[in-house]
Structure formats: C-alpha cells, structure tokens
Scaffold this motif. Structure first.
Motif, short mmCIF file in Angstrom:
data_model
loop_
_atom_site.label_atom_id
_atom_site.label_comp_id
_atom_site.label_asym_id
_atom_site.label_seq_id
_atom_site.Cartn_x
_atom_site.Cartn_y
_atom_site.Cartn_z
N ALA A 150 0.82 -1.21 0.00
CA ALA A 150 0.00 0.00 0.00
C ALA A 150 0.85 1.25 0.00
O ALA A 150 0.51 2.25 -0.66
N ASP A 151 1.98 1.25 0.73
CA ASP A 151 2.79 2.46 0.82
C ASP A 151 3.55 2.77 -0.47
O ASP A 151 4.18 3.82 -0.59
N GLN A 153 1.72 2.48 -3.34
CA GLN A 153 0.55 2.59 -4.21
C GLN A 153 0.32 1.30 -5.01
O GLN A 153 -0.16 1.32 -6.12
N THR A 181 -6.61 -4.37 -5.84
CA THR A 181 -6.38 -3.15 -5.05
C THR A 181 -6.95 -1.89 -5.66
O THR A 181 -7.05 -0.87 -4.97
N ALA A 183 -5.44 -0.03 -7.76
CA ALA A 183 -4.36 0.91 -8.05
C ALA A 183 -4.36 1.28 -9.52
O ALA A 183 -4.52 0.42 -10.40
N GLU A 307 -18.61 2.97 -0.60
CA GLU A 307 -17.75 3.70 0.33
C GLU A 307 -18.44 3.86 1.69
O GLU A 307 -17.79 3.78 2.74
N GLN A 316 -10.42 1.07 6.21
CA GLN A 316 -9.65 2.13 5.58
C GLN A 316 -9.48 1.82 4.09
O GLN A 316 -9.17 0.69 3.72
N ASP A 318 -8.39 3.66 -0.02
CA ASP A 318 -7.82 4.75 -0.82
C ASP A 318 -8.90 5.25 -1.77
O ASP A 318 -9.33 4.50 -2.66
N SER A 320 -8.71 7.08 -4.27
CA SER A 320 -8.26 7.29 -5.65
C SER A 320 -8.30 6.02 -6.49
O SER A 320 -8.03 6.06 -7.69
N GLN A 321 -8.65 4.90 -5.89
CA GLN A 321 -8.63 3.64 -6.65
C GLN A 321 -9.71 3.65 -7.73
O GLN A 321 -10.73 4.33 -7.60
#
Length: 391
Positions: A150-151, A153, A181, A183, A307, A316, A318, A320-321
C-alpha cells in the motif's frame, strides 16, 4: 472395483474460492436467506442494444453456425485493432498482432504453455488474481511472488525485483488498473516494466480489463516504446462492454509471440461462434456516451454506497482507486478477515470477498464489487448498519 486416483497436479490447487463459496451462498438462499452478493465482478447490466441486435441477426443466418477460424474473424480482429488505436493510441496489425481469446483466463493458460517449461519460474504479484498462481502450478511452473504494498501505491518494487535470482524466470504477470487493489496504471511503472523485460529477457504480461471502469485516463503497456517486442497485453470485453458471459478477450503483442500463442490455442479449441464474434466487433464501436453511462456514471453512483459500507465497517480505503471493486483494510479488532466476512454473510446476509484469496498480502483486506444495482447495494448497507447496531 479398483481405486482410481486423480493426477498429481490436482493436489497443487484447490477448487476456486468463488466456485466453492457460491455453492454455500446458493444453499443459504435455498433456505430463504436472500443473500446480497457484493463479491464477484460480473457486470449486471446488458451490452449495448446494437451488440445484441447483431448477435440475433447473425445467429438467424443459416451460414453462421459452422466452425470458425481459431485466429478469429477478420471483422473481429479489425475491430480490436481499431479499439486499441482509438482508446490507447496503439497501432496493431489486425492480421498478425492480435489473437482473440475466450476471455483472459484462457489467455493465461495459452501464454504459460507457449513460454514456460515445467520447472521454470513465473513472477506473480501478491496480492494478485488467483489464476496467475493456480494455472502456473497446474502447468508445472514454479511461482515466485513479488510483493505489492500500500505504501508504494501497489506498484512493483523494482529494486527488490532486481535483487532476485531471475535466471529461471520466463514470465512476469502484472495487472493495471490493479485487481484487487484498484491501483491506477502509471506510465512510469509501464516504462520500468518494459526496461525490466528488456534487461532480463523476461516476457511481461499485462492484464488490462479494467482501464475503462471509473477511469478517464486509460493506459496500455503497449504505449511504451519497445513494449511490443518483449511484452504481451490481455484485454477483455467482460467488464468494459458488459459481456462477461460472452467470453471475448484479446491478446496483443508482436507477430512472433502471437503465432506461438495461436499454435497452442489451435490445438486446444476452435473459433468462437460467428455471431458472438461479429456482435463483439459491433460492441467495439460503442459510442463514448455509452461508455460514460455504463463504465463511469453507473459505477460512480454505486461507488458512493460502497464507500459508505466501508465507513460503516470502519475499514480504511484509498479513494483514488479505480475499477469495479473497492479494496479496504479491516479494523484491528478482527483477528482474521474471515471473522468479519463470515459474520457479514451469516448474520447480515451480505457476501463480501476476503482479501486472502488474492495472496498473503491481502490477509487484512476485503474487496467489495460494484456489480449490484443501487437498490441492492443500499439494502446491503442497511443490513450492515443493523448488524453493527445489534452487535
């Protein structure tokens, strides 16, 4: 009566998680449980009307029911090339650089058979699509995981890849926009992947079925200079054109790679029904407005509800996915992800995917599919809120 035994390869894999779990869900539904599934990425909307019309028109022709060429009809290959030119700006020779597939899962089989000998290695992302691992094992390849975090992305750690012993590696599997994910594809990642393939004589295979889903900047690995010489890309109509049951995908690369894949494929199956091929060719001409409605607007509305489900579960994620799923980390209060997903299934009557099926890196994650209508998703949200309040 003699005792029969299966081939040894069956001990290397388990029944696909969804195949097994859906039988349990069906049994619960038979008991009147009315389970809402937010687990599988199977679009619930139909293809465009002109796609269905073409299917019916061709199926009614008496000359449409014979065997079809394994390499696909010229009309379909031309439509696929046109799609890549229009969406990604990538030039493909429809006669030599495209191979229609019965979905990407079939392509994973054919590419592995074409490039990997038993005992050789393939690099598979963790987390990643389970079929990269299972089919590799069935075919006698050794799976070596590379970690997505995750860190970073969820992008590959190229420094870690360079430090591996790559002497026996034949393929690297990658998938952006990433599943599970979400991403985003990144031009820098694609450039590094092509350089990695060139430096180590490894074929990189990018699985790219999600680039139009909640994503206004579709990218292709084949946009990178030199990619076609050492890389392969899969694409699929299942997600982007609402055609999962039609089983239409493509493999794009240089002419030599495509010929090797065709050599394998031609010994395994025959060409897809002509009506499906010509209808698929029609679907590739769907308007921008159709894609905006089907791939952006519809999923954006559902995404808002998904969401809210994650916030209710205190997960939790992201924001932006992209793509048709939401990937989220579960709260620390749960010792195991199935403590949450099994409670949701049996108490809230909502089926959500536990992330461990995508590899050890998914052990603290869940994945929600957006392939349920807003009414069903809202109903799932209400059930989860009631479950939370009654705990």
């Amino acid at each position: 009566m003699k005792e029969f035994k299966p081939a040894d390869r069956l001990s290397l894999v388990q029944e696909y998680y969804f195949s097994r779990k859906l039988k349990e869900v069906a049994a619960l539904n038979a008991q009147g449980q009315d389970i809402i599934s937010l687990a599988i990425g199977s679009p619930d909307q139909p293809p465009s009307q002109q796609t269905i019309d073409t299917l019916c028109q061709v199926a009614n022709r008496p000359d449409a029911h014979g065997y079809q060429p394994t390499m696909g009809t010229p009309e379909l290959r031309q439509a696929m090339a046109g799609f890549y030119k229009r969406i990604y700006g990538v030039e493909l020779n429809p006669a030599t650089e495209i191979q229609p597939l019965i979905g990407s899962k079939e392509g994973i089989l054919h590419v592995t058979l074409a490039f990997v000998n038993p005992g050789e290695q393939v690099l598979v992302p963790n987390p990643g699509y389970p079929t990269y691992t299972s089919l590799s094992k069935i075919l006698g390849a050794e799976v070596v995981n590379y970690e997505l975090m995750a860190d970073r992305q969820w992008q590959p750690d190229f420094e870690a890849l360079e430090q591996m012993d790559l002497s026996r590696v034949k393929l690297l599997w990658t998938n952006y926009p990433n599943m599970p994910t979400g991403a985003r594809a990144q031009r820098q990642t694609y450039e590094r992947l092509v350089q990695f393939a060139q430096d180590h004589n490894i074929v990189v295979v990018n699985d790219n079925p999600y680039s139009l889903i909640l994503n206004n900047q579709p990218l292709s690995l084949l946009q990178v200079d030199g990619a076609k010489d050492c890389c392969i890309e899969f694409n699929s109509m299942s997600k982007s054109h609402n055609m999962p049951g039609w089983r239409v995908g493509l493999c794009a690369s240089n002419a030599q790679f495509i010929q090797w894949v065709l050599k394998i494929k031609s010994n395994i199956d025959s060409g897809t029904f002509r009506a499906i091929q010509l209808a698929a060719a029609t679907a590739y001409d769907n308007s921008d407005e159709w894609h905006q409605m089907a791939n952006i607007d519809t999923y954006a509305r559902r995404r808002q509800v998904a969401e809210e489900i994650l916030r209710t579960l205190q997960c939790q994620f992201d924001p932006s996915q992209v793509g048709m799923f939401l990937w989220a980390r579960i709260p620390e209060q749960y010792a195991d992800v199935e403590d949450l997903t099994e409670a949701l299934l049996h108490q809230a009557r909502v089926f959500i995917t536990p992330g461990f099926i995508f590899g050890s890196a998914g052990a603290r994650y869940i994945r929600i599919s957006l392939c349920a209508n807003e009414e069903k998703m809202t109903q799932a949200l209400q059930r989860i809120k009631e479950w939370k309040n009654n705990k």
